[in-house]
Design a protein around this motif. Structure first.
Motif, mmCIF file in Angstrom:
data_model
loop_
_atom_site.group_PDB
_atom_site.id
_atom_site.type_symbol
_atom_site.label_atom_id
_atom_site.label_comp_id
_atom_site.label_asym_id
_atom_site.label_seq_id
_atom_site.Cartn_x
_atom_site.Cartn_y
_atom_site.Cartn_z
ATOM 1 N N GLY B 175 0.805 -1.159 0.029
ATOM 2 C CA GLY B 175 -0.048 0.024 0.043
ATOM 3 C C GLY B 175 0.648 1.253 -0.138
ATOM 4 N N ASN B 176 1.986 1.131 -0.015
ATOM 5 C CA ASN B 176 3.115 2.067 0.103
ATOM 6 C C ASN B 176 3.076 2.971 -1.274
ATOM 7 N N PRO B 177 2.935 4.320 -1.033
ATOM 8 C CA PRO B 177 2.754 5.235 -2.330
ATOM 9 C C PRO B 177 3.759 5.007 -3.179
ATOM 10 N N LEU B 178 3.534 4.867 -4.465
ATOM 11 C CA LEU B 178 4.715 4.794 -5.418
ATOM 12 C C LEU B 178 5.822 5.881 -5.529
ATOM 13 N N GLU B 179 5.182 7.123 -5.314
ATOM 14 C CA GLU B 179 6.227 8.221 -5.159
ATOM 15 C C GLU B 179 7.251 8.045 -4.144
ATOM 16 N N GLY B 180 7.173 7.448 -2.953
ATOM 17 C CA GLY B 180 7.989 7.301 -2.137
ATOM 18 C C GLY B 180 9.105 6.579 -2.067
ATOM 19 N N ASP B 181 8.997 5.516 -3.142
ATOM 20 C CA ASP B 181 9.944 4.284 -3.214
ATOM 21 C C ASP B 181 11.392 4.706 -3.228
ATOM 22 N N THR B 182 11.839 5.577 -4.111
ATOM 23 C CA THR B 182 13.285 5.794 -4.242
ATOM 24 C C THR B 182 13.894 6.284 -3.153
#
Lengths: 218, 218, 218, 218
Positions: B175-182
């Protein structure tokens, strides 16, 4: 890739009391908290809104010997569990992830449930047709989607119908300390969204098949 | 279940310059940031400490047609990549996770690399013996361990040796938002620990096999 | 473990014309025989008995670029395929097994179909609800059950309903010479049994959901 | 896709007596024939030619309780097995395939072996470094390659080195009657070829690491 999904209420088929059974394959014994067990209870609470009553069976506290038949020993607990599966409208397989796979207890259940497949051969139809299945998975990190697919495959061959979004799971970020799992899981919005949609979809399909079961001719 | 591992320096075999090649199967084109690509560069930087030089090939910007032979069309980029694989001591397969699996570009590479297997049949030994393989994986959430295992299986049949802890990966919480991955990936201690141990173990095994290659008789 | 299953006729919901679409991810181009394609045609022939008409799309002869949106280039063939998926009652994903996994073309479809998932987020419900899915798999040896599970997982998250015994497949004995595959597959009784039960179960569930679709309130 | 591979003799590192231990996770008890066990014995016979002595432990006849520590009960058989793993140069995990996965007994071993991973955290290095691993798999049909990959992944994190072609397996054609498995397996040329190459590659890598072990500084 799963992000919290929107939830919408659904026009349901005519109400009818249904039952669900959850097999919890946590490696921990009662009364130790099982993340998988707690998430299963959340699902049962949500199912209750749709007139589905159910219970969780903790497999770690049962005696389920190695084997492939309906009964493997005098003190085998499997026959009683198999009988409950026959009665239920909804079967939920709930497992933690250990090294990327379902637990040894869930694998044991799948080996023992194989006896239903033998029976299907003899009787010409599956005793599990017209039942609907769901899955609950928790893991410290990684593995839920693979475990989900590998269990769906078994459920399908056994004769169960799988509704959309048939799973609720939680897994954390890699390296995530084990102690924090429960807190993170309880707060996770994606997991909560899955529970709501899973309950709705299970109830819808189970009611539909109760009112209109696949019935073989002859 | 992977937690940050301790890292210890290792007495290494006699130094010898080695080369590594990374195939990055990100779906994104240059110059868009690829998480998989960035993690691969970290691994190459760590390998440099062991006298291993290397480079990353971005597959999304290459033309690799469907097929199973060494060359599928006039403008096929695969033959040049296959030639670089033959030269390298260390082969790194790097892929994002999409819906629980390696990307279509990594699967394409595996289909095309099958021609080495055909050659093995004809020549009686694999051209990839005595090479060492590593894996790099990133995903928004879930799937790395399954992708890792499924790629290891292919690498083993092709003839490569797999050192301990042969993978470096990052996956986030469900559920982790994609934008925060890096940002999360860059800060993750477990991933950093994997990079260090992977580089050490790749270099150790590659040097060992360089000094003592499996050589067939006759 | 799959053995030829008995087939029984089933009392069906009221007849209604339905449509099916098969996406064939064989690596071979027309007019080369595709084992996956031929098995898909057998399934369509069986579905016809239940008033389901359908067709097979050969992906190797389409242009489906890398990417994650509904349209990736001017000459992208995916938007037309996506439109056909929207219209169909039954979606069949058909793939060969290459090194234990679905082909790169099937993986590409799954990456592109992800755009339906984005749309689900925006619209609050999946455009693929009330559709039923099936799977067709062929491989020289090994891998069908894993490929099946990994595709079921994707289909479920996308919103499709999976009937019992949702797959028809063929795989041979390990070491089995490639040239003999087609003949062995055509003669295999287990595969024939799967086709019959899959067609019946797909038609049953698709009719049921056509007559009683999940409809969201509001 | 595995076809019988050619076998060539290999110049070996200086001879040194080595030991191998096979954990056989068949669901059947002694003295019932285990296909997995018989194939493991073939591998041990082949390893003997390279001065490797070994034995098979039949897990179905041991008491290995659910849990994650080195000792789970007074009558726990795992501590003795773990001690033998520490002594061996070569560890072979041997399992049948049940519903596409390793058996519940192999999954149990993997859950219990996790205690080595805990120890690695405490001591800063794996007790299993410099050991080499192999895999043996049999199944009525389908699943070997997936089971192989999923076990390789675990072995790599635990610290073992995986040689090329690290597995020997047999699986039959789909629908293949169970009674015929043993006869087909014994006659299968691809399986025989795997046994020969696996033994050679295990012995080569185990000798090499015995003469040149990875040794941490300090």
């Amino acid at each position: 890739m799963y992000r919290p999904k929107p939830h919408a209420a659904c026009h349901m088929p005519k109400a009818v009391p249904l039952t669900a059974i959850v097999l919890n394959a946590s490696l921990k014994h009662e009364p130790t908290l099982s993340n998988t067990g707690e998430l299963s209870e959340e699902l049962l609470a949500e199912l209750k809104k749709y007139d589905v009553s159910g219970k969780v069976i903790r497999l770690a506290d049962k005696n389920i010997p190695v084997g492939l038949t309906f009964r493997e020993s005098e003190d085998d607990d499997w026959p009683a569990i198999a009988a409950e599966i026959r009665e239920a409208d909804i079967l939920i397989l709930a497992t933690p992830v250990w090294w990327g796979q379902r637990s040894s207890l869930m694998q044991r259940v799948i080996e023992r449930i194989d006896a239903f497949d033998e029976e299907y051969h003899e009787k010409g139809r599956s005793a599990l047709y017209n039942k609907v299945a769901g899955i609950v998975i928790t893991g410290n990190e990684d593995g839920a989607l693979h475990v989900m697919g590998s269990i769906m495959m078994v459920l399908s061959w056994l004769g169960l119908t799988l509704p959309p979004e048939c799973t609720a799971y939680w897994v954390g970020e890699v390296g995530n300390p084990l102690e924090g799992d429960t807190k993170l899981r309880r707060a996770n919005k994606a997991t909560k969204a899955m529970v709501k949609n899973l309950a709705r979809n299970l109830a819808y399909h189970a009611r539909l098949l109760r009112h209109h079961p696949m019935e073989m001719e002859g």
